[in-house]
Design a protein around this motif. Structure first.
Motif, PDB file in Angstrom:
ATOM      1  N   GLN A 149       0.902  -1.163  -0.033  1.00 24.53           N
ATOM      2  CA  GLN A 149       0.026   0.037  -0.074  1.00 24.53           C
ATOM      3  C   GLN A 149       0.767   1.410  -0.229  1.00 24.53           C
ATOM      4  OE1 GLN A 149      -0.013   1.523   3.127  1.00 24.53           O
ATOM      5  NE2 GLN A 149      -1.557   3.129   2.944  1.00 24.53           N
ATOM      6  N   GLY A 150       2.034   1.211   1.027  1.00 27.48           N
ATOM      7  CA  GLY A 150       2.809   2.483   0.910  1.00 27.48           C
ATOM      8  C   GLY A 150       3.373   2.665  -0.427  1.00 27.48           C
ATOM      9  N   THR A 151       3.955   1.629  -0.851  1.00 24.86           N
ATOM     10  CA  THR A 151       4.631   1.646  -2.342  1.00 24.86           C
ATOM     11  C   THR A 151       3.758   2.287  -3.422  1.00 24.86           C
ATOM     12  OG1 THR A 151       6.115  -0.345  -1.661  1.00 24.86           O
ATOM     13  CG2 THR A 151       6.025   0.490  -3.776  1.00 24.86           C
ATOM     14  N   LEU A 152       2.588   1.752  -3.356  1.00 24.83           N
ATOM     15  CA  LEU A 152       1.672   2.239  -4.322  1.00 24.83           C
ATOM     16  C   LEU A 152       1.434   3.677  -4.120  1.00 24.83           C
ATOM     17  CD1 LEU A 152      -0.984  -0.747  -4.617  1.00 24.83           C
ATOM     18  CD2 LEU A 152       0.549  -0.209  -6.506  1.00 24.83           C
ATOM     19  N   LEU A 153       1.144   4.229  -2.927  1.00 22.70           N
ATOM     20  CA  LEU A 153       0.897   5.650  -2.740  1.00 22.70           C
ATOM     21  C   LEU A 153       2.216   6.528  -3.263  1.00 22.70           C
ATOM     22  CD1 LEU A 153      -0.937   5.507   0.642  1.00 22.70           C
ATOM     23  CD2 LEU A 153      -1.776   6.478  -1.306  1.00 22.70           C
ATOM     24  N   LEU A 154       3.205   5.787  -2.736  1.00 21.67           N
ATOM     25  CA  LEU A 154       4.526   6.694  -3.330  1.00 21.67           C
ATOM     26  C   LEU A 154       4.483   6.850  -4.769  1.00 21.67           C
ATOM     27  CD1 LEU A 154       7.200   5.467  -0.872  1.00 21.67           C
ATOM     28  CD2 LEU A 154       6.593   7.637  -1.260  1.00 21.67           C
ATOM     29  N   TYR A 155       4.281   5.731  -5.490  1.00 17.34           N
ATOM     30  CA  TYR A 155       4.057   5.734  -6.988  1.00 17.34           C
ATOM     31  C   TYR A 155       3.214   6.912  -7.361  1.00 17.34           C
ATOM     32  CZ  TYR A 155       6.923   1.725  -8.193  1.00 17.34           C
ATOM     33  OH  TYR A 155       7.983   0.839  -8.443  1.00 17.34           O
ATOM     34  N   LEU A 156       1.746   6.900  -6.684  1.00 17.32           N
ATOM     35  CA  LEU A 156       0.690   7.874  -7.102  1.00 17.32           C
ATOM     36  C   LEU A 156       1.329   9.342  -6.831  1.00 17.32           C
ATOM     37  CD1 LEU A 156      -2.192   8.804  -7.309  1.00 17.32           C
ATOM     38  CD2 LEU A 156      -2.596   8.674  -5.034  1.00 17.32           C
ATOM     39  N   PHE A 157       1.887   9.373  -5.778  1.00 20.09           N
ATOM     40  CA  PHE A 157       2.386  11.087  -5.400  1.00 20.09           C
ATOM     41  C   PHE A 157       3.556  11.277  -6.219  1.00 20.09           C
ATOM     42  CE2 PHE A 157       0.825  10.088  -0.948  1.00 20.09           C
ATOM     43  CZ  PHE A 157      -0.573  10.717  -1.279  1.00 20.09           C
ATOM     44  N   GLY A 158       4.410  10.157  -6.951  1.00 14.37           N
ATOM     45  CA  GLY A 158       5.631  10.470  -7.916  1.00 14.37           C
ATOM     46  C   GLY A 158       4.623  10.932  -9.211  1.00 14.37           C
ATOM     47  N   TYR A 159       3.720  10.393  -9.385  1.00 14.10           N
ATOM     48  CA  TYR A 159       2.967  10.739 -10.760  1.00 14.10           C
ATOM     49  C   TYR A 159       2.434  12.131 -10.563  1.00 14.10           C
ATOM     50  CZ  TYR A 159      -0.648  10.822 -14.328  1.00 14.10           C
ATOM     51  OH  TYR A 159      -1.520  11.403 -15.072  1.00 14.10           O
ATOM     52  N   LEU A 160       2.045  12.461  -9.452  1.00 13.57           N
ATOM     53  CA  LEU A 160       1.504  13.613  -9.329  1.00 13.57           C
ATOM     54  C   LEU A 160       2.583  14.855  -9.041  1.00 13.57           C
ATOM     55  CD1 LEU A 160      -1.494  13.011  -7.016  1.00 13.57           C
ATOM     56  CD2 LEU A 160      -1.577  13.628  -9.052  1.00 13.57           C
ATOM     57  N   ASN A 161       4.062  14.103  -8.924  1.00 13.12           N
ATOM     58  CA  ASN A 161       5.106  14.912  -8.856  1.00 13.12           C
ATOM     59  C   ASN A 161       5.199  15.959  -7.562  1.00 13.12           C
ATOM     60  OD1 ASN A 161       7.713  15.268  -9.791  1.00 13.12           O
ATOM     61  ND2 ASN A 161       7.021  17.225 -11.305  1.00 13.12           N
ATOM     62  N   LEU A 162       4.778  15.148  -6.480  1.00 12.46           N
ATOM     63  CA  LEU A 162       5.158  15.983  -5.397  1.00 12.46           C
ATOM     64  C   LEU A 162       6.627  15.727  -5.010  1.00 12.46           C
ATOM     65  CD1 LEU A 162       2.166  14.656  -3.074  1.00 12.46           C
ATOM     66  CD2 LEU A 162       2.084  16.761  -4.664  1.00 12.46           C
ATOM     67  N   ALA A 163       7.174  16.612  -4.192  1.00 12.63           N
ATOM     68  CA  ALA A 163       8.420  16.654  -3.585  1.00 12.63           C
ATOM     69  C   ALA A 163       8.353  15.259  -2.838  1.00 12.63           C
ATOM     70  CB  ALA A 163       8.985  17.648  -2.919  1.00 12.63           C
ATOM     71  N   TYR A 164       9.537  14.529  -2.680  1.00 12.26           N
ATOM     72  CA  TYR A 164       9.548  13.184  -2.170  1.00 12.26           C
ATOM     73  C   TYR A 164       9.158  13.339  -0.641  1.00 12.26           C
ATOM     74  CZ  TYR A 164      11.756   9.166   0.173  1.00 12.26           C
ATOM     75  OH  TYR A 164      11.940   7.665   0.710  1.00 12.26           O
ATOM     76  N   ILE A 165       9.888  14.374   0.078  1.00  7.58           N
ATOM     77  CA  ILE A 165       9.542  14.331   1.458  1.00  7.58           C
ATOM     78  C   ILE A 165       8.078  14.797   1.802  1.00  7.58           C
ATOM     79  CG2 ILE A 165      10.124  16.781   1.709  1.00  7.58           C
ATOM     80  CD1 ILE A 165      11.306  13.755   4.186  1.00  7.58           C
ATOM     81  N   ARG A 166       7.344  15.461   1.139  1.00  9.52           N
ATOM     82  CA  ARG A 166       5.958  15.699   1.250  1.00  9.52           C
ATOM     83  C   ARG A 166       5.325  14.471   0.700  1.00  9.52           C
ATOM     84  NH1 ARG A 166       5.516  20.241  -1.485  1.00  9.52           N
ATOM     85  NH2 ARG A 166       5.046  21.623   0.297  1.00  9.52           N
ATOM     86  N   ALA A 167       5.686  13.516  -0.116  1.00 12.85           N
ATOM     87  CA  ALA A 167       5.237  12.277  -0.466  1.00 12.85           C
ATOM     88  C   ALA A 167       5.328  11.257   0.865  1.00 12.85           C
ATOM     89  CB  ALA A 167       5.655  11.649  -1.700  1.00 12.85           C
ATOM     90  N   VAL A 168       6.423  11.285   1.388  1.00 14.94           N
ATOM     91  CA  VAL A 168       6.508  10.402   2.581  1.00 14.94           C
ATOM     92  C   VAL A 168       5.404  10.797   3.567  1.00 14.94           C
ATOM     93  CG1 VAL A 168       8.468   9.848   4.298  1.00 14.94           C
ATOM     94  CG2 VAL A 168       9.038  10.071   2.231  1.00 14.94           C
TER      95      VAL A 168
END
Length: 247
Positions: A149-168
């Motif tokens: 679940q956490g990995t899929l969410l990071l892919y979603l936020f990566g697609y939305l191009n959020l900053a990594y620390i905000r995505a975490v």
């Protein structure tokens, strides 16, 4: 001795889970190998995830890496997704759940090579069709199955191009939301073995703080390779569990 092992397992699993998801790759198999009953192992995992996820989110909130305004709406969406997933899970077979998990993770793995998001964006998360639908869908997956679940969410936020620390930070908040209800359920049903759960929880709290501090220093170009390794490991683990269950 087993409590020391669980403490170390909590540190390793939650550090990995904070950085790229997939902490369940470490803690659940080890707890089962140690002979801990499966419901007690899952309950300990949910309880430790609830507390450690909130602690890492709160740390990043205090550091002003994230704001409540952009993140608060995640809580009801994740909870609704988790409830929907639990409802669906009661109506489909375990084999179907394994297939759904593998298909989603393979899709995410392939998409990571063609997606343009690289965690370099500076804009806050916005509530729109893509973010809300994606978050709700992954909430369903979490309620339906869970691992990844956490990995899929990071892919979603990566697609939305959020900053990594905000995505975490957002992943940890969503994880807290989806695990909270499950933890309460396991506590109410008496499935928690408290000495085991607290040992894992203390390790998870430590791992959460280590993870967010590493995440603050990671460069965006390193994120996708880490995600791909974790995703591949998740696919192998879920596939192996499915094959073993059929033997």
């Amino acid at each position: 001795m087993e409590y020391i092992i669980l403490f170390i397992v909590g540190i390793c699993a939650t550090t990995l889970g904070t950085l790229a998801g997939g902490g369940g790759l470490i803690n659940l198999p080890i707890m089962l190998i140690m002979g801990i009953p499966v419901h007690s192992a899952i309950g300990a995992n949910k309880l430790s995830n609830t507390v450690s996820s909130f602690s890492s989110f709160f740390y990043l909130l205090k550091k002003k890496e994230i704001s409540l305004k952009e993140s608060f709406w995640i809580i009801p969406v994740s909870i609704c997704g988790g409830i929907s997933g639990g409802f669906i899970a009661s109506r489909i077979s375990g084999e179907s759940m394994y297939i759904i998990a593998i298909v989603l993770l393979i899709f995410a793995f392939v998409f990571s090579f063609i997606g343009k998001g690289d965690f370099s964006g500076m804009e806050p998360l916005k509530f729109n069709k893509i973010s809300a639908t994606g978050l709700y869908s992954i909430g369903i997956y979490d309620g339906l199955f869970g691992p990844g679940q956490g990995t899929l969410l990071l892919y979603l936020f990566g697609y939305l191009n959020l900053a990594y620390i905000r995505a975490v930070a957002l992943v940890r908040l969503a994880t807290f939301s989806s695990c909270f209800g499950a933890a309460v359920t396991y506590i109410a049903s008496g499935k928690i073995i408290w000495t085991i759960a607290l040992s894992l929880l203390l390790g998870s709290l430590t791992g959460a703080q280590i993870g967010v501090r590493i995440a603050q220093k990671l460069k965006p170009q390193y994120i996708k390779p880490i995600l791909r390794v974790v995703t591949a490991a998740l696919i192998v683990q879920i596939f192996a569990e499915n094959v073993l269950s059929l033997i």
